[in-house]
Design a protein around this motif. Structure first.
Motif, PDB file in Angstrom:
ATOM      1  N   GLY A   1      31.157  56.402  74.126  1.00  0.00           N
ATOM      2  CA  GLY A   1      32.408  56.148  73.495  1.00  0.00           C
ATOM      3  C   GLY A   1      33.161  57.460  73.277  1.00  0.00           C
ATOM      4  O   GLY A   1      32.790  58.515  73.780  1.00  0.00           O
ATOM      5  N   GLY A   2      34.171  57.429  72.435  1.00  0.00           N
ATOM      6  CA  GLY A   2      34.859  58.773  72.008  1.00  0.00           C
ATOM      7  C   GLY A   2      34.367  59.438  70.675  1.00  0.00           C
ATOM      8  O   GLY A   2      33.488  59.264  70.242  1.00  0.00           O
ATOM      9  N   PHE A   3      35.293  60.337  70.317  1.00  0.00           N
ATOM     10  CA  PHE A   3      35.011  60.990  69.158  1.00  0.00           C
ATOM     11  C   PHE A   3      34.745  60.305  67.875  1.00  0.00           C
ATOM     12  O   PHE A   3      33.953  60.587  67.155  1.00  0.00           O
ATOM     13  N   PHE A   4      35.804  59.336  67.680  1.00  0.00           N
ATOM     14  CA  PHE A   4      35.621  58.353  66.589  1.00  0.00           C
ATOM     15  C   PHE A   4      34.412  57.758  66.326  1.00  0.00           C
ATOM     16  O   PHE A   4      33.693  57.292  65.600  1.00  0.00           O
ATOM     17  N   LEU A   5      34.068  57.120  67.575  1.00  0.00           N
ATOM     18  CA  LEU A   5      32.945  56.225  67.916  1.00  0.00           C
ATOM     19  C   LEU A   5      31.717  56.725  67.730  1.00  0.00           C
ATOM     20  O   LEU A   5      30.905  56.415  67.092  1.00  0.00           O
ATOM     21  N   VAL A   6      31.595  58.139  68.263  1.00  0.00           N
ATOM     22  CA  VAL A   6      30.403  58.785  68.281  1.00  0.00           C
ATOM     23  C   VAL A   6      30.307  59.116  66.541  1.00  0.00           C
ATOM     24  O   VAL A   6      29.153  59.573  66.242  1.00  0.00           O
ATOM     25  N   THR A   7      31.338  59.553  66.007  1.00  0.00           N
ATOM     26  CA  THR A   7      31.247  59.942  64.524  1.00  0.00           C
ATOM     27  C   THR A   7      30.663  58.796  63.764  1.00  0.00           C
ATOM     28  O   THR A   7      29.789  59.094  63.076  1.00  0.00           O
ATOM     29  N   ALA A   8      31.186  57.580  64.004  1.00  0.00           N
ATOM     30  CA  ALA A   8      30.888  56.601  63.227  1.00  0.00           C
ATOM     31  C   ALA A   8      29.298  56.217  63.721  1.00  0.00           C
ATOM     32  O   ALA A   8      28.315  56.053  62.735  1.00  0.00           O
ATOM     33  N   LEU A   9      28.906  56.465  65.024  1.00  0.00           N
ATOM     34  CA  LEU A   9      27.508  56.381  65.324  1.00  0.00           C
ATOM     35  C   LEU A   9      26.845  57.285  64.615  1.00  0.00           C
ATOM     36  O   LEU A   9      25.766  56.817  64.025  1.00  0.00           O
ATOM     37  N   ILE A  10      27.107  58.554  64.679  1.00  0.00           N
ATOM     38  CA  ILE A  10      26.106  59.450  63.926  1.00  0.00           C
ATOM     39  C   ILE A  10      25.910  59.236  62.480  1.00  0.00           C
ATOM     40  O   ILE A  10      24.826  59.135  61.847  1.00  0.00           O
ATOM     41  N   LEU A  11      27.211  58.779  61.723  1.00  0.00           N
ATOM     42  CA  LEU A  11      26.929  58.496  60.462  1.00  0.00           C
ATOM     43  C   LEU A  11      25.898  57.251  60.215  1.00  0.00           C
ATOM     44  O   LEU A  11      24.996  57.142  59.427  1.00  0.00           O
ATOM     45  N   VAL A  12      25.985  56.255  61.064  1.00  0.00           N
ATOM     46  CA  VAL A  12      25.094  54.997  60.762  1.00  0.00           C
ATOM     47  C   VAL A  12      23.504  55.740  61.302  1.00  0.00           C
ATOM     48  O   VAL A  12      22.712  55.042  60.543  1.00  0.00           O
ATOM     49  N   LEU A  13      23.645  56.421  62.259  1.00  0.00           N
ATOM     50  CA  LEU A  13      22.419  57.009  62.662  1.00  0.00           C
ATOM     51  C   LEU A  13      21.828  57.748  61.483  1.00  0.00           C
ATOM     52  O   LEU A  13      20.523  57.408  60.998  1.00  0.00           O
ATOM     53  N   LEU A  14      22.195  58.620  60.748  1.00  0.00           N
ATOM     54  CA  LEU A  14      21.782  59.323  59.800  1.00  0.00           C
ATOM     55  C   LEU A  14      21.508  58.620  58.409  1.00  0.00           C
ATOM     56  O   LEU A  14      20.556  58.630  57.699  1.00  0.00           O
ATOM     57  N   LEU A  15      22.502  57.403  58.097  1.00  0.00           N
ATOM     58  CA  LEU A  15      22.328  56.656  56.971  1.00  0.00           C
ATOM     59  C   LEU A  15      21.091  55.553  57.243  1.00  0.00           C
ATOM     60  O   LEU A  15      20.331  55.467  56.293  1.00  0.00           O
ATOM     61  N   ALA A  16      20.807  55.181  58.460  1.00  0.00           N
ATOM     62  CA  ALA A  16      19.713  54.466  58.820  1.00  0.00           C
ATOM     63  C   ALA A  16      18.581  55.204  58.647  1.00  0.00           C
ATOM     64  O   ALA A  16      17.554  54.705  58.176  1.00  0.00           O
ATOM     65  N   ARG A  17      18.420  56.412  59.002  1.00  0.00           N
ATOM     66  CA  ARG A  17      17.277  57.302  58.908  1.00  0.00           C
ATOM     67  C   ARG A  17      16.899  57.356  57.578  1.00  0.00           C
ATOM     68  O   ARG A  17      15.643  57.494  57.108  1.00  0.00           O
ATOM     69  N   LEU A  18      18.104  57.691  56.727  1.00  0.00           N
ATOM     70  CA  LEU A  18      17.804  58.153  55.205  1.00  0.00           C
ATOM     71  C   LEU A  18      17.175  56.747  54.572  1.00  0.00           C
ATOM     72  O   LEU A  18      16.189  56.942  53.963  1.00  0.00           O
ATOM     73  N   GLY A  19      17.687  55.633  54.952  1.00  0.00           N
ATOM     74  CA  GLY A  19      17.249  54.517  54.543  1.00  0.00           C
ATOM     75  C   GLY A  19      15.991  54.085  54.705  1.00  0.00           C
ATOM     76  O   GLY A  19      15.060  53.715  53.941  1.00  0.00           O
TER      77      GLY A  19
END
Length: 148
Positions: free
Chosen positions: A122-140
């Motif tokens: 996707g674009g910038f905003f979708l990849v930003t959301a994706l990275i946030l979810v990736l990092l939060l899921a990893r932390l969880g």
């Protein structure tokens, strides 16, 4: 992994016999990334990976890129915290201001260069959301595993 220990953020280790040792948490991170990527593909039509195998490769590339970005961001934060002058503080803030959006653009560019049209995040905003979810899921997942 103890509850007080910081998460692994270093490169793969080489033992005395010169064998590459990948930390278990790195493998778990990749599996978490695969799950998140495939869920993103299911719910966000802009996220495209042509196959499960491709999403696994994308997860490995994302793991490498995000570890590098987190290392650079940590370095920049330490430099900002250690700055003693107003100019040093301003340079630290500007460095972080470039790293934060720049890291998302870096992810998009690396994925484009490595996978071409076979993958789209996707674009910038979708990849930003994706990275946030990736990092939060990893932390969880890391916290969940550390508590067992």
């Amino acid at each position: 992994m103890s509850g007080d220990a910081p998460p692994h953020a270093g490169p793969p280790r080489v033992d005395g016999d010169r064998h590459l040792r990948i930390a278990p948490e790195d493998v778990v991170d990749v599996f978490v990334y695969v799950v998140v990527l495939n869920l993103a593909q299911q719910y966000a039509p802009q996220v495209i990976t042509e196959s499960f195998s491709m999403s696994l490769l994308v997860a490995v590339v994302l793991k490498l890129v995000l570890e590098a970005v987190l290392a650079v961001k940590g370095w920049a934060r330490r430099r900002f915290a250690a700055a003693r002058t107003p100019v040093g503080k301003v340079v630290g803030v500007l460095t972080l201001a470039v790293i934060l959006p720049g890291s998302k653009l870096l992810v998009l560019e690396v994925v484009d260069v490595v996978f071409g049209d076979a993958v789209s995040l996707g674009g910038f905003f979708l990849v930003t959301a994706l990275i946030l979810v990736l990092l939060l899921a990893r932390l969880g997942v890391r916290r969940l595993l550390a508590s067992t």
